[in-house]
Enzyme design. Structure first.
Site: not given
Length: 381
Positions: A137-139
């Site tokens: 995801g955003c990581a």
């Protein structure tokens, strides 16, 4: 020492404003019992504009997972090559100089990965290694930087291309009516970004150390429900408090490097929402201006998932005010709950900068503030 060069960023041509988002919410969910709360949360995100890969009327229609994924593949092939070309130009390299491509995306699926298509169509060597990352995801933006750094350390002199392609609007689910889902509908945007990490030479951030941290027993806090209709974003109400658990990990990494995390010269972090940045200011004892590049990304483009860190880093280059040797932090936050962190120092003078939004996308032809505690604005996938 590996250097992360200036990123190239592009956003789609379809724009939706905050006022349009609020009007749509009022129209589509006029009878929702928690509509006033959802509207208030959307307003408090700080997001003023977002870019969408399709016009809003097409975005709001759900033709099924098959059609949506075909849109993802078509638009990725149209939009990624131009961004890759610019990133290679900023790094003063050609496709044949690249030894590894790290491709991150959580908003569509291809097998083989887009990396195979890029190698076949853009002149990369056939022995170029591929690392597609789909589930961070955003990581994943921070993870891509870290995996590039790891590769350059393992193979001194190697060059790594990082590509982030996020069409979050293709994950819109009209039947998901929880407040968290309504908030997400007003938070996420679409973008493509790329950057090169050079094993030798280059201007940008000399990455010196990286690390990861997973908060135990939080894997269901940010997640996808994978259903017949595609990816359904799921956000736990506890997510807004994650910086209390992740800020110490940032401090620990810096301390291990004999740096003070509260005394660095620049901070490039994933901006999932304003509370993430506000909490980091509090826990790390920093002024709000420390995260001005991440705040600008959030305001102008929304949460663009894994592309956030590259967009914010591009703004650091554009700013042009960082002196040689200035230490800084790059960090992505996402499902797990996971933090991917790196430390590095600025080297050289920034290249001539043009605002990413002002550079038109070249279309490649292809065949095919305090919030309610139960639903704060959080870093998300």
């Amino acid at each position: 020492m590996a250097t992360l060069c200036r990123p190239a960023v592009a956003v789609p041509e379809h724009v939706i404003t905050l006022d349009q988002t609020l009007d749509l919410a009022r129209t589509l969910h006029r009878d929702h019992p928690q509509l006033p709360l959802a509207l208030r949360l959307i307003e408090n995100t700080g997001v003023r504009t977002r870019h969408l890969v399709q016009p809003i009327d097409e975005t709001l229609r759900h033709p099924g997972l098959t059609t949506r994924n075909a849109v993802y593949e078509r638009e990725a092939k149209r939009r990624v090559p131009e961004v890759v070309e610019r990133a290679l130009g900023y790094a003063e390299l050609s496709a044949r100089d690249v030894d590894l491509i790290v491709y991150v995306s959580c908003t569509g699926f291809m097998m083989p990965s887009l990396t195979a298509w890029l190698i076949n169509t853009m002149g990369f060597r056939s022995d170029t290694r591929q690392v597609p990352i789909a589930q961070l995801g955003c990581a994943a933006g921070g993870a891509a930087v870290n995996r590039a750094h790891d590769f350059c350390r393992a193979y001194p002199g190697a060059n790594v291309l990082i590509v982030a392609c996020e069409f979050c609007s293709l994950c819109y689910q009209p039947t998901d009516l929880g407040v968290g889902s309504l908030l997400s509908n007003g938070l996420f945007g679409d973008a493509v970004a790329a950057a090169v990490m050079r094993g030798r030479g280059g201007t940008g951030v000399h990455v010196e150390r990286n690390g990861s941290h997973l908060v135990p027993d939080t894997e269901d806090w940010i997640s996808y429900g994978v259903k017949d209709t595609g990816f359904h974003f799921q956000l736990d109400k506890r997510v807004p408090g994650t910086m209390a658990m992740l800020a110490p990990a940032l401090r620990t990494l810096a301390t291990a490097h004999d740096w003070d995390v509260s005394g660095l010269g620049f901070y490039i972090v994933h901006a999932g929402g304003p509370r993430i940045l506000d909490d980091l200011c509090r826990f790390l004892e920093l002024e709000p201006a420390a995260f001005r590049f991440s705040r600008a990304t959030l305001t102008e483009r929304g949460n663009i998932a894994s592309a956030v860190v590259l967009d914010a880093l591009a703004r650091l280059f554009e700013d042009g005010s960082v002196a040689d040797g200035t230490p800084g932090l790059i960090a992505g936050f996402g499902p797990g709950i996971t933090a991917e962190m790196s430390l590095g120092s600025w080297t050289g003078s920034p290249l001539g900068a043009v605002r990413p939004a002002a550079i038109p996308l070249r279309q490649h032809a292809v065949d095919t503030a305090d919030l309610e505690p139960e639903f704060g604005v959080a870093a998300a996938t």
